[in-house]
Write an enzyme that holds these catalytic residues in place. Structure first.
Site, PDB file in Angstrom:
ATOM      1  N   ASP A   1       0.860  -1.187   0.000  1.00  0.00           N
ATOM      2  CA  ASP A   1       0.000   0.000   0.000  1.00  0.00           C
ATOM      3  C   ASP A   1       0.893   1.233   0.000  1.00  0.00           C
ATOM      4  O   ASP A   1       2.128   1.114  -0.013  1.00  0.00           O
ATOM      5  CB  ASP A   1      -0.966  -0.017   1.206  1.00  0.00           C
TER       6      ASP A   1
ATOM      7  N   HIS B   1      -2.838   3.389  -4.621  1.00  0.00           N
ATOM      8  CA  HIS B   1      -2.162   2.914  -3.405  1.00  0.00           C
ATOM      9  C   HIS B   1      -0.707   2.525  -3.702  1.00  0.00           C
ATOM     10  O   HIS B   1      -0.202   1.530  -3.183  1.00  0.00           O
ATOM     11  CB  HIS B   1      -2.928   1.731  -2.796  1.00  0.00           C
TER      12      HIS B   1
ATOM     13  N   GLU C   1      -9.684   2.747  -5.121  1.00  0.00           N
ATOM     14  CA  GLU C   1      -9.337   4.126  -4.780  1.00  0.00           C
ATOM     15  C   GLU C   1      -8.146   4.652  -5.594  1.00  0.00           C
ATOM     16  O   GLU C   1      -7.108   4.993  -5.033  1.00  0.00           O
ATOM     17  CB  GLU C   1      -9.025   4.216  -3.277  1.00  0.00           C
TER      18      GLU C   1
HETATM   19  C1  ACM Z   1     -10.638  -0.406   0.500  1.00  0.00           C
HETATM   20  O1  ACM Z   1     -11.133  -0.326   1.637  1.00  0.00           O
HETATM   21  N1  ACM Z   1      -9.990   0.618  -0.017  1.00  0.00           N
HETATM   22  C2  ACM Z   1     -10.742  -1.600  -0.305  1.00  0.00           C
END
Ligand code: ACM
Length: 754
Positions: A190, A263, A326
């Site tokens: 991440d 991410h 995201e």
């Molecule tokens: C997430 O909670 N961004 C998958």
């Protein structure tokens, strides 16, 4: 459960007749109804122990070989027979059984498991394991026929925000095995850290695996403060192989997640050449969504292909999770390369560009013989041909995937995010926000009601998610995760009843067990849960409940000295001040709950809302904001706050007896990192006269220094029998901020009317 008791009794009689020459047992088996989570679909129990005191297994072929490293760690180690020894455990492969199903028959001196596949055998072994743990290593005589509802029963763990030693990861896997969960979704990368050794790209270990410091406190605390300490690390390939083998021995498939194209701040800190814009990237030091995303260049896909070569060599799983969640499109919009790529490939917008990215990654992984899973954002712009979806932003992703005949794993944040608070107690350790008590998990139905029967097959199961922004160590993971993991396991197995009281009794037994095993499991089963109601014209009352139904409850009013046993159904809040409550059972006492009440004229109203709050933030109904009780100031969600996504708060209050009023005070929550904005405007109208809508007061100056905005609006005294209060939502979040382009949330709590 009743049928079960009758069956158990008949079985017991039968056994007593059959076993007259068996010596009388010195003790009786533990209460079978509180032994198992998940509870078996069919169970007949004798109430007697068998004479089995060791477990000897004859050479049974390949299936059991997989599990031997696990079986040797049991309270009675399972051993293969040596020459001349007689086996007392028989394993039978029965092709007509369903996938994952098993039967278990424990007799006086031996026992037998029937199964069709390794999963069924593992599930049976988990049942035997729970029996041994709850019966001091003895095995009760019983028969079980059991099968699961869903083939995919998973738990996720984020090791990027905080990482945990291999020994803790193994402990996590132990919990999954105990609860018959069979997939471990390992979130390895991440923005805040890369945690898997990739030999071809050493800077992933040297740079991406570390951040220079970490945010202290909650993201919503302003200004942000940092601890100034370098944090990081990664799992070596040897460690990963060890974890994968450990999980395999417990019947668990480990799915690695390499989260792209969003991410990716940590990747770009190490290899900025795979970004779209020139800047100094750094591994994230705080939480939230970052704008640093991978660029859909050929070099990036080659880089990812090389990474996946090493990942796939470590993880035998059929799946690789490629994230896809995201991914802000701002850097793609800016990039000349992306503009050209869009044109060349006829991609009409950045969603289609994201779809292009994911399809390229899917092809890389399919060409290496594996399948992808992605978070539900990968549906946007067109789904990759063979993808499975993890539906997290709600259930819609799962529904859309099923309608496209793609498999879906349900993990909606409304029920499956175990980083959310699990209790409203003010002493709960810091969490991201919101509230998901285990009861909410228990009542969750993984198959969306709106999905036609013919599409149910595409919902392959569900998964709990543990994001670790606010979990620095594994103790906290246990605290947040374990109770809700066990509850989810019950749900995904396919509850054989909907009797939450029976389940709660079993859960209590498991909590006691895990505490003995030194796990930091949460225990909220003796916590008082209050429900605050308003009776128009009369006032406010509280009713009390505890998860453990039989608990004794005690209460104390603001002006009385001692607690008294709670005997009435309702406690009317007739005086201002602090009411206190607690529950106790068998020498154990739950936490004391305080309710601070400050009465006002709004308590007497009948409240209706024009627009319902968002499903996750319904508080305790519309009256929550007029009941004289204030919600927590350090978190939103729970029974006092109402949350609206994009919508206004528009309440009409009707009074039986007209009230003379001259001021309104409001309380709002601000947490822009979580898309929660202060309102744009407040308008209050006297609508007592149907023909005339009289504005009493309005303002668009609503400000706050910290998370809470308190605002009082005085006006010329008015007598009202009907009042309309409108609080306008902030609207769309500006681009460039967390959640840019989405609707803002509005969080409202106590509106005091004087
Ligand atoms: C997430 O909670 N961004 C998958």
């Amino acid at each position: 459960m009743k049928i079960l008791k009758v069956l158990s009794f008949l079985f017991l009689l039968l056994f007593m007749l059959q076993c007259t020459n068996t010596k009388t047992p010195e003790s009786t088996p533990a209460n079978i109804n509180t032994t198992f989570i998940p509870f078996p679909q069919k169970l007949e129990s004798s109430g007697h122990f068998s004479n089995i005191n060791n477990i000897k297994l004859s050479d049974q072929g390949v299936a059991v070989e997989q599990f031997l490293p696990w079986l040797t760690t049991w309270p009675i180690p399972v051993e293969k027979t040596k020459a001349g020894e007689k086996a007392n455990l028989t394993l039978k492969n029965i092709p007509t059984l369903k996938a994952g199903a098993y039967t278990l028959a424990i007799r006086e001196n031996d026992f037998e498991i029937q199964h069709k596949d390794p999963e069924g055998l593992r599930n049976a072994l988990s049942t035997v394991h729970q029996l041994l743990e709850f019966n001091e290593s003895k095995l009760p005589i019983l028969e079980i026929a059991d099968e699961r509802a869903f083939p995919y029963r998973g738990m996720h763990l984020d090791v990027a925000r905080h990482m945990f030693p291999v020994s803790d990861i193994k402990r996590y896997i132990d919990y999954l095995a105990f609860y018959k969960l069979n997939y471990f979704h390992w979130h390895l990368t991440d923005d805040q850290g890369w945690r898997i050794e990739i030999k071809k790209y050493p800077k992933l270990q040297e740079i991406a695996a570390y951040r220079k410091e970490t945010l202290v406190g909650h993201y919503n605390d302003q200004p942000h403060q940092f601890d100034g300490k370098k944090y990081g690390g990664y799992y070596t390939q040897e460690e990963i192989k060890d974890v994968v083998a450990y999980a395999h021995a417990r019947g668990i498939e480990v799915i690695p997640e390499i989260d792209v194209p969003g991410h990716s701040a940590a990747i770009l800190a190490a290899y900025p050449e795979f970004g779209c814009i020139e800047k100094t990237y750094e591994t994230g030091t705080k939480w939230g969504v970052f704008f640093d995303v991978l660029c859909p260049k050929e070099e990036t896909f080659q880089f990812l292909s090389d990474i996946f070569d090493e990942v796939i060599a470590l993880f035998p799983s059929q799946y690789v999770h490629i994230g896809g969640d995201e991914c802000p499109k701002d850097q793609w919009k800016e990039s000349a390369f992306c503009k050209k790529l869009k044109k060349e490939n006829n991609l009409k917008d950045e969603h289609e560009l994201q779809s292009y990215f994911i399809k390229r990654v899917e092809k890389i992984i399919n060409d290496k013989g594996r399948k992808i899973i992605g978070w539900d954002e990968i549906l946007e712009g067109g789904l990759a041909p063979n993808a499975t979806i993890t539906s997290w932003r709600g259930i819609e992703g799962g529904i859309d995937a099923a309608q496209l005949h793609h498999p879906a794993i349900m993990a909606p944040s409304s029920h499956c995010y175990f980083d959310y608070y699990q209790s409203e107690d003010p002493d709960e350790p810091l969490a991201i926000g919101n509230l998901i008590p285990y009861e909410k998990v228990y009542h969750w139905k993984p198959i969306p009601e709106e999905l036609p029967d013919s599409l149910h097959q595409f919902i392959i199961g569900g998964q709990g998610c543990i994001w670790t922004e606010y979990m620095k160590d594994f103790k906290k993971v246990e605290y947040m995760g374990l109770v809700r993991m066990a509850t989810l396991a019950e749900v995904l197995w396919g509850k054989n009843s909907s009797d939450i009281d029976a389940f709660t009794n079993a859960l209590f037994n498991h909590i006691v067990y895990w505490k003995k095993e030194k796990a930091n499991i949460a225990n909220h089963l003796l916590d008082i849960q209050t429900s605050v109601e308003m009776e128009p014209g009369k006032g406010v009352y509280v009713t009390l409940k505890t998860p453990l139904n039989d608990a004794n409850k005690y209460s104390k009013k603001p002006t009385t000295k001692d607690f008294t046993s709670f005997e009435t159904d309702k406690i009317w809040l007739e005086e201002d001040g602090n009411y206190q409550f607690y529950a106790a059972l068998q020498g154990q006492k739950g936490r004391t709950k305080d309710i601070k009440f400050q009465g006002h004229k709004g308590n007497l109203a009948k409240v209706t809302l024009k627009t319902k709050p968002s499903e996750r933030f319904t508080g305790n109904g519309p009256q929550s904001v007029f009941n004289g009780i204030k919600g927590f100031e350090d978190r939103y969600g729970g029974s006092e706050w109402l949350g609206f996504s994009g919508d206004d708060f528009d309440a009409t209050l009707t009074f039986d007896t007209p009230q003379n009023i001259q001021s309104l005070s409001f309380k709002f929550f601000k947490g822009e990192g979580q898309w929660i904005y202060l309102p744009a405007k407040i308008e209050v109208y006297n609508i007592s006269d149907k023909a005339k809508r009289q504005l009493l007061v309005e303002t668009n100056k609503i400000e706050s220094e910290g998370k809470i905005s308190n605002i009082t609006l005085p006006f010329s005294a008015a007598t009202v029998s009907k009042l309309n209060i409108v609080v306008k939502n902030f609207g769309k979040i500006p681009e460039g901020r967390q959640g840019g382009g989405n609707e803002a949330f509005l969080f409202v709590d106590e509106i005091e009317i004087k």
